[in-house]
Design an enzyme around this catalytic site. Structure first.
Site, PDB file in Angstrom:
ATOM      1  N   ASP A  12       0.860  -1.185   0.000  1.00 49.10           N
ATOM      2  CA  ASP A  12       0.000   0.000   0.000  1.00 49.10           C
ATOM      3  C   ASP A  12       0.897   1.235   0.000  1.00 49.10           C
ATOM      4  OD1 ASP A  12      -2.991   0.989   0.680  1.00 49.10           O
ATOM      5  OD2 ASP A  12      -1.529   2.242   1.739  1.00 49.10           O
ATOM      6  N   ASN A  45      -3.581  12.728  -4.559  1.00 53.71           N
ATOM      7  CA  ASN A  45      -4.826  13.029  -5.272  1.00 53.71           C
ATOM      8  C   ASN A  45      -5.420  14.363  -4.834  1.00 53.71           C
ATOM      9  OD1 ASN A  45      -5.018  10.833  -6.999  1.00 53.71           O
ATOM     10  ND2 ASN A  45      -6.134   9.567  -5.536  1.00 53.71           N
ATOM     11  N   HIS A  72      -6.215  13.945  -9.511  1.00 55.22           N
ATOM     12  CA  HIS A  72      -6.314  12.510  -9.804  1.00 55.22           C
ATOM     13  C   HIS A  72      -5.490  12.100 -11.013  1.00 55.22           C
ATOM     14  CE1 HIS A  72      -9.386  11.273  -6.854  1.00 55.22           C
ATOM     15  NE2 HIS A  72      -9.806  12.516  -6.943  1.00 55.22           N
ATOM     16  N   ASP A 100      -2.961   9.054 -10.994  1.00 52.61           N
ATOM     17  CA  ASP A 100      -2.940   7.959 -11.968  1.00 52.61           C
ATOM     18  C   ASP A 100      -1.541   7.753 -12.532  1.00 52.61           C
ATOM     19  OD1 ASP A 100      -5.622   7.582 -11.579  1.00 52.61           O
ATOM     20  OD2 ASP A 100      -6.255   8.559 -13.441  1.00 52.61           O
ATOM     21  N   ASP A 137      -4.739   2.273  -4.346  1.00 56.77           N
ATOM     22  CA  ASP A 137      -3.274   2.363  -4.329  1.00 56.77           C
ATOM     23  C   ASP A 137      -2.658   1.095  -3.738  1.00 56.77           C
ATOM     24  OD1 ASP A 137      -4.296   2.874  -1.798  1.00 56.77           O
ATOM     25  OD2 ASP A 137      -2.606   4.113  -1.216  1.00 56.77           O
TER      26      ASP A 137
END
Length: 329
Positions: free
Chosen positions: A137, A145, A150, A154, A180
C-alpha cells in the site's frame, strides 16, 4: 482462390499434396483427430488451428465431411472447409485481457491474481514449496490526489507499477488490487527470506524521487508479507493476513515490511470487536463524563474544568481511554 491469396501461393501449388504439409506440427495431432472423427461419424466440425502466414498469425476453424465412396475398397475421401476466424480470436483475446487486467496500469487485476494464487497453492501442496504474498500500500497516496489531482495520482500508480514489475522474476505476478494497493505473488519460495528480499527490492526501487510528468515525488510503500501454508491455507485467508501485516507496517511507522504472525489477527479481531461495542455503547448510553479542574497556579483559583469521556462497558467495566479513543476517532 481466396485460400491461395491468403497463403500467397497459386492454387496449383496445393494440387496432389497432403494437408499435413501445411498444418504446423503443434496442430497436427488435432488435425488427425478431426480427420478420424469425420471418418468414424461422417462429420467433424469446430477444430481450430493456427498458421503463421507472411509473419502474421492466422486462426482457422476446420470442418471435415467424409464423402462416401461408391466403389468398395477405394481410398476414403474427405471434403474439408477452413474458415479464417482471426478477427474473432483477436476480439476474444482483447475481451479476456480486459476482464483479467487493470485498465490503468495494465497489470493483473484481482480476478487474475486470485486465480493464479489458487493455482500456486494447489501446486505447492504437490511440490511442498511455499507461496508468498506481498501486500503493498502506498503511504499518504490520498494526499497526492487531493493536492496534485487525480491525473497525477494515476501517473504515480502507473510509474509505481512499472518500477515494481521491473524488480520481479517472470514467474511472479504483480497485480493492482484496487486503489493504491498492489499485490505480489511469488508462486515458489524456499522461505520467508525470499519474500523479504523482494520486499527490500520493492522498498529500494521506490526510495528515490519518482519522475512524473510535470513533477517528481517521493513515496514510500508499506508491505505486509504472508506465506502459505503457515499464514493461511486458502487464497482468501492468505490475502487477508497479508493485508493485516501491511496495516501493522503502517502502524509501525510506514515505509517498511512486516511479516504476518497470529498475534496480529487476534489484535485485529479485538479491534473489530471494540468498534462494534462502541456503536452499541452509543445506543445504550454507556458513556459518561468526568471533570478535570483547571487551576490558576498563581492564585490557586479554579478557572474551569475539562470534560473527559469515559466508557463503562457492561462486561469489561471501565475501558481505558487509550484503548477506545483511537477507535472512536
Amino acid at each position: 482462390s481466396a485460400r491461395s491469396t491468403l497463403l500467397a501461393a497459386p492454387p496449383e501449388m496445393f494440387l496432389g499434396r497432403l494437408m499435413d504439409e501445411f498444418v504446423p506440427p503443434e496442430a497436427s495431432a488435432g488435425w488427425h483427430a478431426a480427420l478420424q472423427a469425420a471418418h468414424d461419424t461422417g462429420y467433424s466440425m469446430g477444430h481450430q488451428y493456427r498458421l503463421e502466414l507472411a509473419q502474421q498469425t492466422h486462426w482457422f476453424e476446420l470442418s471435415i465431411a467424409h464423402k462416401e465412396s461408391a466403389t468398395p475398397g477405394q481410398v476414403p475421401r474427405f471434403i474439408a472447409l477452413s474458415r479464417d476466424i482471426t478477427e474473432r480470436k483477436l476480439a476474444e483475446q482483447r475481451i479476456l485481457h480486459m476482464a483479467t487486467h487493470d485498465a490503468l496500469t495494465g497489470l493483473a487485476n484481482r480476478l487474475l491474481l486470485t486465480d493464479r494464487l489458487q493455482q500456486a497453492i494447489l501446486a505447492n501442496e504437490q511440490q511442498r514449496q511455499q507461496v508468498a504474498l506481498l501486500f503493498i500500500d502506498l503511504d499518504h497516496f490520498k494526499q497526492v490526489n487531493d493536492t496534485l489531482g487525480h491525473s497525477m495520482g494515476d501517473e504515480l500508480l502507473k510509474t509505481v507499477g512499472r518500477l515494481l514489475a521491473e524488480q520481479l522474476h517472470k514467474s511472479s505476478t504483480l497485480a493492482r488490487f484496487g486503489g493504491d494497493e498492489f499485490v505480489v505473488l511469488l508462486p515458489r519460495v524456499e522461505g520467508c527470506a525470499d519474500a523479504i528480499a523482494v520486499a527490500e527490492k520493492s522498498l529500494s526501487c521506490l526510495a528515490n524521487m519518482l519522475p512524473l510528468e510535470g513533477a517528481s515525488l517521493t513515496i514510500t510503500p508499506s508491505i505486509g508479507i504472508a506465506l502459505h501454508p503457515n499464514d493461511g491455507l486458502e487464497a482468501e485467508a492468505l490475502l487477508r493476513n497479508a493485508d493485516i501485516a501491511m496495516y501493522e507496517a503502517k502502524r509501525a511507522g510506514r515505509g517498511r515490511y512486516v511479516l504476518f504472525d497470529a498475534t496480529m489477527h487476534e489484535r485485529v479481531a479485538r479491534s473489530v470487536e471494540l468498534e462494534n461495542d462502541l456503536r452499541r455503547a452509543l445506543q445504550n448510553d454507556e458513556f459518561f463524563v468526568v471533570y478535570q479542574p483547571i487551576v490558576d497556579l498563581a492564585s490557586g483559583a479554579l478557572r474551569g474544568v475539562e470534560a473527559l469521556a469515559r466508557w463503562r462497558h457492561p462486561e469489561r467495566g471501565l475501558v481505558p481511554p487509550f484503548e477506545f479513543i483511537p477507535a472512536a476517532e
